[in-house]
Scaffold this motif. Structure first.
Motif, PDB file in Angstrom:
ATOM      1  N   VAL A 256       9.580  10.706   2.921  1.00 53.02           N
ATOM      2  CA  VAL A 256      10.040  10.062   1.688  1.00 53.02           C
ATOM      3  C   VAL A 256       8.855   9.875   0.737  1.00 53.02           C
ATOM      4  CG1 VAL A 256      11.047   7.964   0.698  1.00 53.02           C
ATOM      5  CG2 VAL A 256      11.931   8.886   2.858  1.00 53.02           C
ATOM      6  N   THR A 257       9.045  10.244  -0.523  1.00 56.47           N
ATOM      7  CA  THR A 257       8.005  10.054  -1.529  1.00 56.47           C
ATOM      8  C   THR A 257       8.215   8.720  -2.228  1.00 56.47           C
ATOM      9  OG1 THR A 257       7.800  12.440  -1.921  1.00 56.47           O
ATOM     10  CG2 THR A 257       6.959  10.968  -3.627  1.00 56.47           C
ATOM     11  N   LEU A 258       7.209   7.845  -2.139  1.00 51.01           N
ATOM     12  CA  LEU A 258       7.299   6.518  -2.728  1.00 51.01           C
ATOM     13  C   LEU A 258       6.834   6.541  -4.184  1.00 51.01           C
ATOM     14  CD1 LEU A 258       5.719   4.442   0.193  1.00 51.01           C
ATOM     15  CD2 LEU A 258       8.132   5.022  -0.151  1.00 51.01           C
ATOM     16  N   LEU A 276       3.148   0.384  -7.660  1.00 51.99           N
ATOM     17  CA  LEU A 276       3.526   0.732  -6.287  1.00 51.99           C
ATOM     18  C   LEU A 276       2.593   0.093  -5.267  1.00 51.99           C
ATOM     19  CD1 LEU A 276       5.216   2.261  -4.200  1.00 51.99           C
ATOM     20  CD2 LEU A 276       3.717   4.246  -4.562  1.00 51.99           C
ATOM     21  N   GLN A 277       1.300   0.245  -5.453  1.00 53.02           N
ATOM     22  CA  GLN A 277       0.346  -0.303  -4.493  1.00 53.02           C
ATOM     23  C   GLN A 277       0.459  -1.827  -4.405  1.00 53.02           C
ATOM     24  OE1 GLN A 277      -3.264   1.360  -6.123  1.00 53.02           O
ATOM     25  NE2 GLN A 277      -3.170   3.172  -4.795  1.00 53.02           N
ATOM     26  N   ASP A 278       0.649  -2.475  -5.548  1.00 56.83           N
ATOM     27  CA  ASP A 278       0.791  -3.936  -5.550  1.00 56.83           C
ATOM     28  C   ASP A 278       2.072  -4.356  -4.832  1.00 56.83           C
ATOM     29  OD1 ASP A 278      -1.557  -4.250  -6.933  1.00 56.83           O
ATOM     30  OD2 ASP A 278      -0.600  -4.461  -8.894  1.00 56.83           O
ATOM     31  N   ASN A 279       3.153  -3.631  -5.054  1.00 55.17           N
ATOM     32  CA  ASN A 279       4.427  -3.986  -4.416  1.00 55.17           C
ATOM     33  C   ASN A 279       4.365  -3.808  -2.906  1.00 55.17           C
ATOM     34  OD1 ASN A 279       5.510  -4.550  -6.926  1.00 55.17           O
ATOM     35  ND2 ASN A 279       6.414  -2.524  -7.176  1.00 55.17           N
ATOM     36  N   ILE A 280       3.736  -2.727  -2.460  1.00 55.42           N
ATOM     37  CA  ILE A 280       3.580  -2.509  -1.019  1.00 55.42           C
ATOM     38  C   ILE A 280       2.667  -3.570  -0.414  1.00 55.42           C
ATOM     39  CG2 ILE A 280       2.716  -0.935   0.748  1.00 55.42           C
ATOM     40  CD1 ILE A 280       5.334  -0.024  -0.479  1.00 55.42           C
ATOM     41  N   ALA A 281       1.587  -3.895  -1.115  1.00 55.99           N
ATOM     42  CA  ALA A 281       0.653  -4.908  -0.619  1.00 55.99           C
ATOM     43  C   ALA A 281       1.334  -6.273  -0.523  1.00 55.99           C
ATOM     44  CB  ALA A 281      -0.567  -4.988  -1.537  1.00 55.99           C
ATOM     45  N   SER A 282       2.162  -6.603  -1.509  1.00 59.56           N
ATOM     46  CA  SER A 282       2.876  -7.879  -1.476  1.00 59.56           C
ATOM     47  C   SER A 282       3.854  -7.919  -0.305  1.00 59.56           C
ATOM     48  CB  SER A 282       3.620  -8.083  -2.793  1.00 59.56           C
ATOM     49  OG  SER A 282       4.355  -9.282  -2.767  1.00 59.56           O
ATOM     50  N   GLY A 283       4.552  -6.792  -0.056  1.00 52.62           N
ATOM     51  CA  GLY A 283       5.451  -6.714   1.096  1.00 52.62           C
ATOM     52  C   GLY A 283       4.696  -6.849   2.406  1.00 52.62           C
ATOM     53  N   ASP A 284       3.517  -6.233   2.472  1.00 45.98           N
ATOM     54  CA  ASP A 284       2.673  -6.359   3.667  1.00 45.98           C
ATOM     55  C   ASP A 284       2.261  -7.811   3.893  1.00 45.98           C
ATOM     56  OD1 ASP A 284       2.808  -3.615   3.957  1.00 45.98           O
ATOM     57  OD2 ASP A 284       0.820  -3.244   3.088  1.00 45.98           O
ATOM     58  N   ASP A 317      -2.026   5.106   5.079  1.00 48.37           N
ATOM     59  CA  ASP A 317      -1.528   5.224   3.714  1.00 48.37           C
ATOM     60  C   ASP A 317      -1.161   6.680   3.420  1.00 48.37           C
ATOM     61  OD1 ASP A 317      -1.886   2.572   3.305  1.00 48.37           O
ATOM     62  OD2 ASP A 317      -3.494   2.778   1.821  1.00 48.37           O
ATOM     63  N   PRO A 318       0.061   6.937   2.978  1.00 46.67           N
ATOM     64  CA  PRO A 318       0.430   8.302   2.595  1.00 46.67           C
ATOM     65  C   PRO A 318      -0.196   8.662   1.252  1.00 46.67           C
ATOM     66  CG  PRO A 318       2.231   6.804   2.115  1.00 46.67           C
ATOM     67  CD  PRO A 318       1.176   5.985   2.822  1.00 46.67           C
ATOM     68  N   HIS A 319      -0.221   9.940   0.938  1.00 45.76           N
ATOM     69  CA  HIS A 319      -0.836  10.403  -0.312  1.00 45.76           C
ATOM     70  C   HIS A 319      -0.140   9.783  -1.518  1.00 45.76           C
ATOM     71  CE1 HIS A 319      -1.775  13.215  -3.648  1.00 45.76           C
ATOM     72  NE2 HIS A 319      -2.953  13.294  -3.040  1.00 45.76           N
ATOM     73  N   CYS A 320       1.192   9.626  -1.430  1.00 46.98           N
ATOM     74  CA  CYS A 320       1.929   9.093  -2.579  1.00 46.98           C
ATOM     75  C   CYS A 320       1.607   7.625  -2.839  1.00 46.98           C
ATOM     76  CB  CYS A 320       3.437   9.281  -2.392  1.00 46.98           C
ATOM     77  SG  CYS A 320       4.118   8.456  -0.921  1.00 46.98           S
ATOM     78  N   LEU A 321       1.017   6.939  -1.859  1.00 49.30           N
ATOM     79  CA  LEU A 321       0.603   5.554  -2.060  1.00 49.30           C
ATOM     80  C   LEU A 321      -0.833   5.473  -2.568  1.00 49.30           C
ATOM     81  CD1 LEU A 321       1.158   2.543  -1.861  1.00 49.30           C
ATOM     82  CD2 LEU A 321       0.538   2.649   0.575  1.00 49.30           C
ATOM     83  N   HIS A 323      -2.338   7.870  -4.149  1.00 47.97           N
ATOM     84  CA  HIS A 323      -2.379   8.563  -5.443  1.00 47.97           C
ATOM     85  C   HIS A 323      -0.980   8.499  -6.067  1.00 47.97           C
ATOM     86  CE1 HIS A 323      -5.740  10.254  -3.145  1.00 47.97           C
ATOM     87  NE2 HIS A 323      -6.329  10.465  -4.316  1.00 47.97           N
ATOM     88  N   PRO A 324      -0.589   7.333  -6.583  1.00 48.37           N
ATOM     89  CA  PRO A 324       0.780   7.139  -7.063  1.00 48.37           C
ATOM     90  C   PRO A 324       1.179   8.125  -8.161  1.00 48.37           C
ATOM     91  CG  PRO A 324      -0.375   5.037  -6.898  1.00 48.37           C
ATOM     92  CD  PRO A 324      -1.402   6.106  -6.736  1.00 48.37           C
ATOM     93  N   ILE A 325       2.421   8.558  -8.083  1.00 50.33           N
ATOM     94  CA  ILE A 325       3.000   9.448  -9.085  1.00 50.33           C
ATOM     95  C   ILE A 325       3.534   8.592 -10.230  1.00 50.33           C
ATOM     96  CG2 ILE A 325       4.850  11.121  -9.523  1.00 50.33           C
ATOM     97  CD1 ILE A 325       4.671  11.823  -6.495  1.00 50.33           C
ATOM     98  N   ARG A 326       3.183   8.925 -11.457  1.00 50.28           N
ATOM     99  CA  ARG A 326       3.611   8.126 -12.600  1.00 50.28           C
ATOM    100  C   ARG A 326       4.780   8.743 -13.360  1.00 50.28           C
ATOM    101  NH1 ARG A 326       0.393   4.400 -14.743  1.00 50.28           N
ATOM    102  NH2 ARG A 326       2.377   3.799 -15.724  1.00 50.28           N
TER     103      ARG A 326
END
Length: 424
Positions: A256-258, A276-284, A317-321, A323-326
Motif C-alpha cells: 500500500v502506498t501511503l 504524512l510523517q506527522d500523522n504517522i508519528a502522532s499515531g505511533d 519506514d517505507p519509501h513512501c513515508l 519520501h512522501p508523494i505530494r
C-alpha cells in the motif's frame, strides 16, 4: 391513516433504539419504536461484506445477552451483529414497527405534546427520543468533480473488491473503515493508495489482553470529553483477519502506498498535504502511550501478564513515508476508483423543535435536550468515550430512560385539592 397517541416515541431501531426500548420497558413507560427499514438495517446494508465488529464478542454486546454460537474472543460479522439485535428485541417483545419513516415532528402548541407525521399516519407523543445514531448520511468532500472520469463512492456503499472497476484504488481516510478497506483491497491484488490523516492507533492486543480490556481497566472508556485538539481525530483499529493492530508501516510493506491528507484536484492530478510523517508519528505516539499506561497498570496492581517487548519493535519506514508523494496524476497511476472513507453527518431536519445550536448540533446534557420532551441517543461522546459502542449506548439509554421516568413522576403529581390523574 393512523392517528394514535403514545407517551414516548423512539425514532430508529438500531442498537440505540433497541437499548432504549429495553430500558423504557423496564421503567413501565408506554412507548413505540419506529424504524424506516429493518431492525439494525445499517449493519446489514451500510457495511461492506467482510466487516466484523471492532471489539471481541465478549465485549461488544449488551450486558445481559452474549453472542451465541461463537467464541467470545472472536469478532462478530456484520450480519451476526444485526441478528443479535433482532434476537435481543424479541426477548422483551419490543414494540418496534418497521417500514415506517418519520417525516416531521413538531410541538403542538399549548399541550406540551408533539405531532409526528409518518408514512403510516400521525402519532401524538409526549416525548420523542431521536435514536437515529451517529452514522446517518455519508460525507464526500467536494474535492474531485463528479464529472471526473473515475468511479467515486463512499465507504458506506462499498461491498467488496469485485464491485470496483479494474485498476488502482485511492482510499481517502485512514480511520477503521478506510484502513480495513485498503487492507482488503491490497490483499485482493489491487494497487492501493491510502490517504492518511490524523488518527489514534491502539494496539489490538497487548500482554495477552485486547485493547478494549485495557481501556476498561484504565478507565478510558469513561472519559467524559475528548482531549483538546482531538475532536476530529479518528481511531484506526481492526477486528478483521482474527484481529490485528492496524500498522500503516506494515500495510506499506505489503504494497500500500501511503499519502498525506488529500487537498486539491486539478486537471486529473490530486495534491496531498505534507503531513504524512506527522500523522504517522502522532499515531505511533498514541500507540506507545497505551503500552506505557498498560505497563504502569501491571506494575501497580501486580497482575500476572507476560511482558511483550516485541510490541515496541517498529516495521521499517517505507519509501513512501521517508519520501512522501505530494501529487498524483490519477490516469498515469491507473487509479480508476476513489473510495472516500470520510465519515458521516447527522440529519435532524425532521425535528422542527428548538433543540439545536446554530450548526444544527443537538443541545443536550447526556442525551437530555434543552427542549422539554426531546431526547437523543447514539451521539458521539454523548456521555463518554464509549457512547457509540454497543455496550456504551446501552448505558446511555438507561440514563435517558431514567430521566424520562423521573419526568413522568413529576407530571403525575397532583397537589392538595387537585384531582389525581395517572400519567400516560
Amino acid at each position: 391513516m393512523l392517528n394514535e397517541k403514545i407517551d414516548t416515541l423512539v425514532v430508529g431501531a438500531g442498537q440505540a433504539g433497541v437499548a432504549m426500548s429495553e430500558h423504557l420497558t423496564s421503567q413501565g413507560v408506554p412507548h413505540l419504536v419506529l424504524e424506516k427499514n429493518r431492525i439494525a438495517e445499517a449493519w446489514r446494508t451500510g457495511r461492506w461484506d467482510s466487516l466484523v465488529a471492532n471489539g471481541p464478542a465478549w465485549h461488544d454486546r449488551f450486558p445481559s445477552q452474549e453472542f451465541t454460537g461463537m467464541d467470545p474472543e472472536d469478532f462478530a460479522g456484520k450480519d451476526r451483529v444485526a441478528d443479535y439485535f433482532v434476537e435481543y428485541a424479541k426477548r422483551f417483545n419490543a414494540p418496534i414497527r418497521t417500514g415506517v419513516e418519520v417525516i416531521k415532528a413538531e410541538r403542538i402548541e399549548g399541550t406540551g405534546a408533539f405531532r409526528v407525521e409518518t408514512t403510516d399516519g400521525v402519532i401524538e407523543a409526549q416525548r420523542i427520543v431521536a435514536a437515529t445514531g451517529a452514522f446517518q448520511h455519508p460525507v464526500i468532500p467536494p474535492v474531485v468533480p463528479e464529472k471526473a472520469e473515475m468511479k467515486q463512492l463512499h465507504s458506506f456503499h462499498y461491498r467488496n473488491p469485485g464491485q470496483l472497476p479494474e485498476g488502482a484504488v485511492l482510499v481517502v481516510g485512514a480511520g477503521s473503515s478506510g484502513a480495513q478497506i485498503a487492507d482488503e483491497l491490497n490483499r485482493a491484488g489491487r494497487k492501493v493508495y491510502l490517504s492518511v490523516g490524523p488518527h489514534d492507533r491502539p494496539p489490538r492486543m497487548y500482554r495477552g489482553r485486547d485493547f478494549v480490556w485495557w481501556l476498561g481497566v484504565l478507565g478510558l472508556w469513561d472519559q467524559a470529553a475528548q482531549e483538546p485538539g482531538k475532536e476530529h481525530v479518528t481511531i484506526s483499529v481492526s477486528g478483521a483477519y482474527g484481529g490485528q493492530t492496524m500498522d500503516f508501516r506494515r500495510l506499506a510493506g505489503e504494497g500500500v502506498t501511503l499519502l498525506g491528507m488529500t487537498e486539491t484536484y486539478e486537471n486529473g492530478t490530486l495534491t496531498f498535504a505534507s503531513d504524512l510523517q506527522d500523522n504517522i508519528a502522532s499515531g505511533d505516539a498514541d500507540y506507545l502511550k497505551m503500552l506505557e499506561l498498560a505497563d504502569a497498570y501491571v506494575e501497580r496492581t501486580g497482575i500476572d501478564l507476560p511482558e511483550e517487548p516485541e510490541a515496541r519493535r517498529a516495521f521499517p519506514d517505507p519509501h513512501c513515508l521517508s519520501h512522501p508523494i505530494r501529487e498524483l496524476d490519477l490516469k498515469k497511476e491507473g487509479i480508476t476508483t476513489i473510495l472516500w472513507a470520510t465519515g458521516f453527518r447527522q440529519d435532524f431536519a425532521w425535528m422542527k423543535v428548538d433543540a439545536f445550536d446554530a450548526q444544527g448540533r443537538p443541545r443536550h446534557q447526556r442525551g437530555v435536550s434543552a427542549e422539554p420532551g426531546i431526547y437523543f441517543l447514539g451521539l458521539p461522546w454523548q456521555s463518554r468515550r464509549g457512547s457509540t459502542f454497543i455496550w456504551g449506548v446501552w448505558h446511555d439509554a438507561k440514563h435517558v430512560a431514567d430521566q424520562i421516568a423521573i419526568q413522568r413522576h413529576y407530571e403525575g403529581y397532583r397537589g392538595p385539592g387537585e384531582c389525581r390523574a395517572d400519567a400516560l
